[in-house]
Design a protein around this motif. Structure first.
Motif, PDB file in Angstrom:
ATOM      1  N   LEU A  39       0.862  -1.172   0.000  1.00 51.75           N
ATOM      2  CA  LEU A  39       0.000   0.000   0.000  1.00 51.75           C
ATOM      3  C   LEU A  39       0.903   1.227   0.000  1.00 51.75           C
ATOM      4  N   PRO A  40       0.651   2.218  -0.853  1.00 56.72           N
ATOM      5  CA  PRO A  40       1.532   3.389  -0.930  1.00 56.72           C
ATOM      6  C   PRO A  40       1.683   4.065   0.424  1.00 56.72           C
ATOM      7  N   GLY A  41       2.937   4.155   0.894  1.00 51.46           N
ATOM      8  CA  GLY A  41       3.231   4.730   2.197  1.00 51.46           C
ATOM      9  C   GLY A  41       3.791   3.716   3.173  1.00 51.46           C
ATOM     10  N   GLN A  42       3.677   2.420   2.848  1.00 50.01           N
ATOM     11  CA  GLN A  42       4.148   1.387   3.769  1.00 50.01           C
ATOM     12  C   GLN A  42       5.672   1.256   3.741  1.00 50.01           C
ATOM     13  N   TYR A  43       6.186   0.474   4.702  1.00 51.02           N
ATOM     14  CA  TYR A  43       7.622   0.279   4.838  1.00 51.02           C
ATOM     15  C   TYR A  43       7.960  -1.204   4.855  1.00 51.02           C
ATOM     16  N   LEU A  44       9.252  -1.487   4.719  1.00 52.76           N
ATOM     17  CA  LEU A  44       9.803  -2.836   4.857  1.00 52.76           C
ATOM     18  C   LEU A  44      10.743  -2.872   6.046  1.00 52.76           C
ATOM     19  N   SER A  45      10.887  -4.024   6.662  1.00 46.66           N
ATOM     20  CA  SER A  45      11.960  -4.240   7.633  1.00 46.66           C
ATOM     21  C   SER A  45      13.063  -5.025   6.941  1.00 46.66           C
ATOM     22  N   ILE A  46      14.290  -4.547   7.085  1.00 43.35           N
ATOM     23  CA  ILE A  46      15.468  -5.233   6.551  1.00 43.35           C
ATOM     24  C   ILE A  46      16.336  -5.649   7.726  1.00 43.35           C
ATOM     25  N   ARG A  47      16.786  -6.896   7.733  1.00 42.12           N
ATOM     26  CA  ARG A  47      17.605  -7.406   8.831  1.00 42.12           C
ATOM     27  C   ARG A  47      18.994  -7.753   8.325  1.00 42.12           C
ATOM     28  N   THR A  48      19.992  -7.338   9.115  1.00 40.64           N
ATOM     29  CA  THR A  48      21.364  -7.662   8.762  1.00 40.64           C
ATOM     30  C   THR A  48      22.167  -7.883  10.041  1.00 40.64           C
ATOM     31  N   PHE A  49      23.350  -8.446   9.901  1.00 39.74           N
ATOM     32  CA  PHE A  49      24.228  -8.684  11.054  1.00 39.74           C
ATOM     33  C   PHE A  49      25.248  -7.560  11.144  1.00 39.74           C
ATOM     34  N   LEU A  50      25.316  -6.921  12.313  1.00 38.06           N
ATOM     35  CA  LEU A  50      26.275  -5.856  12.541  1.00 38.06           C
ATOM     36  C   LEU A  50      27.456  -6.389  13.353  1.00 38.06           C
ATOM     37  N   LYS A  51      28.616  -6.451  12.737  1.00 37.09           N
ATOM     38  CA  LYS A  51      29.803  -6.984  13.430  1.00 37.09           C
ATOM     39  C   LYS A  51      30.156  -6.142  14.650  1.00 37.09           C
ATOM     40  N   SER A  52      29.936  -4.824  14.563  1.00 35.37           N
ATOM     41  CA  SER A  52      30.335  -3.945  15.658  1.00 35.37           C
ATOM     42  C   SER A  52      29.545  -4.221  16.933  1.00 35.37           C
ATOM     43  N   LEU A  53      28.331  -4.763  16.780  1.00 35.96           N
ATOM     44  CA  LEU A  53      27.509  -5.103  17.942  1.00 35.96           C
ATOM     45  C   LEU A  53      27.443  -6.598  18.191  1.00 35.96           C
ATOM     46  N   ASN A  54      27.891  -7.374  17.197  1.00 37.98           N
ATOM     47  CA  ASN A  54      27.760  -8.834  17.250  1.00 37.98           C
ATOM     48  C   ASN A  54      26.294  -9.231  17.408  1.00 37.98           C
ATOM     49  N   LEU A  55      25.421  -8.497  16.704  1.00 37.30           N
ATOM     50  CA  LEU A  55      23.977  -8.720  16.788  1.00 37.30           C
ATOM     51  C   LEU A  55      23.336  -8.617  15.412  1.00 37.30           C
ATOM     52  N   LYS A  56      22.223  -9.294  15.243  1.00 39.12           N
ATOM     53  CA  LYS A  56      21.353  -9.016  14.111  1.00 39.12           C
ATOM     54  C   LYS A  56      20.508  -7.795  14.475  1.00 39.12           C
TER      55      LYS A  56
END
Length: 403
Positions: free
Chosen positions: A185-202
């Motif tokens: 729907l125009p205006g909606q968003y997506l969630s993107i997940r990645t691994f951050l080495k600096s935090l050692n977290l997704k």
């Protein structure tokens, strides 16, 4: 929930007003100590900035104030529910959160947290959890019932990476399985997940979809963040700019969010954006054009200068080829050439625009930084615009209260 328990919850409202952020800060610290795996779900940037603690404190307070009739909070429940489904939050997470929230109330309030009050909050939280998870179950069901819909994390391939300005780059994302996508729907968003080495977290981050709805791909347009001490949000945005290349795989959840065009609207539309806040409004504009929207569409945008003005050429093309689309652009500092091209100098000020639609049914959509949204909202109300016709999207946890 008994009437006596509701009275006990209401009696805690003054305490929540005074100590709400203290409570939620303690809660998050406690939860991450006992359940560190949840750091992979919660946004550590919003934790660092304190926005998440403030937003939760406001939500808990609002729930306590409306405990007699929590259904009045359904618009908030819907907004939060969209965010939760975009992060793949499930009912089992509510159990963990509830345990730590109740224990935090005991530990922060001390003696005032009598057994009766703790019992009342236990029942109240269970009621809220059922309301939230029940609504989210419906959202998940809606996702899977859509053509090409899905829930949970799905791999996507970056098909194209394209600079839109000196700071903003677009990312075209295609399903890794070669399939189709459900039109957003125009205006909606997506969630993107990645691994951050600096935090050692997704870590997951929400980005507005900037393309028109289609079944082949999603496009997000991301601003590169500057500064020495970037929070997690900036780290992820810059990771996309610097480390993600065409052909790389990213995990996405399905489109979410309720900052959307009213379905089948025929009313005049005014789109007001600041900086990268133009991304969801680009999707709205392109959708309106694709549907041959006949009433006036007014695009109002503010940014620092031409070099950071994303989609400028495309917007210029639209306004020269579509007679019902008008645009007004503000640069903080303009050049003589900008002035010749009709660019206005200074921060975006709708009071300097005489050509706003006169139709009382005009819908207004605002997106940008919090201070920007607040000013535009207040200026529109000062012009007599009904607040029911003003819609806004605040990036990150919502802390703006403009009722």
């Amino acid at each position: 929930m008994t009437d006596e328990q509701k009275k006990l919850i209401t009696a805690t409202v003054p305490i929540l007003k005074e100590n709400g952020v203290l409570l939620t800060t303690h809660f998050y610290k406690r939860m991450f100590t006992h359940n560190p795996e949840l750091k992979n779900i919660f946004n550590m940037g919003n934790q660092q900035s304190g926005k998440q603690q403030t937003a939760l404190a406001m939500a808990v307070l609002a729930y306590a104030e409306n405990i007699a009739n929590p259904m009045v909070l359904l618009p908030v429940v819907d907004r939060i529910g969209h965010k939760h489904t975009s992060l793949d939050i499930r009912p089992e997470h509510y159990i963990i959160v509830g345990n730590h929230l109740i224990e935090s109330i005991k530990e922060v309030l001390g003696d005032p947290a009598t057994p009766a009050i703790i019992d009342a909050w236990g029942v109240a939280y269970q009621q809220l959890a059922e309301l939230m998870s029940g609504h989210e179950a419906k959202l998940y069901e809606q996702q899977t019932s859509k053509t090409y819909g899905w829930t949970g994390w799905r791999p996507f391939i970056l098909g194209k990476k394209e600079a839109e300005s000196a700071e903003i780059t677009s990312f075209y994302l295609y399903p890794g399985d070669g399939g189709k996508v459900t039109p957003h729907l125009p205006g909606q968003y997506l969630s993107i997940r990645t691994f951050l080495k600096s935090l050692n977290l997704k870590q997951a981050r929400q980005y507005s979809i900037s393309s028109a709805p289609n079944e082949d791909y999603y496009r997000i347009s991301v601003k590169r963040e500057k500064g020495v001490n970037l929070d997690t949000n900036g780290l992820i945005s810059n990771y996309l700019h610097d480390a993600v290349n065409e052909g790389d795989v990213l995990d996405l959840t399905a489109p979410a969010g309720n900052f959307v065009l009213t379905e089948n609207t025929t009313a005049p539309i005014v789109l007001i954006s600041g900086g990268v806040g133009l991304t969801p409004l680009m999707s709205m504009l392109q959708s309106l054009i694709a549907k041959d929207h006949e009433n006036p569409i007014t695009w109002i945008h503010g940014c620092r200068n031409k070099s950071v003005h994303a989609f400028k050429d495309h917007l210029d093309y639209i306004t020269t080829t579509k007679s019902n689309v008008k645009q007004h652009t503000f640069y903080n500092v303009i050049t003589p050439e900008d002035k010749e091209n009709g660019i206005l100098e200074g921060y975006l000020d709708i009071n300097t625009i005489p050509e706003l639609p006169k139709d009382p049914d005009t819908n207004y959509f605002i997106c940008g930084p919090s201070a920007f949204i607040t000013r535009q909202y207040q200026d529109l109300q000062a012009k007599g615009i009904d607040k029911k016709l003003i819609f806004f999207e605040e990036f990150g946890p919502q802390v703006l209260q403009m009722n």
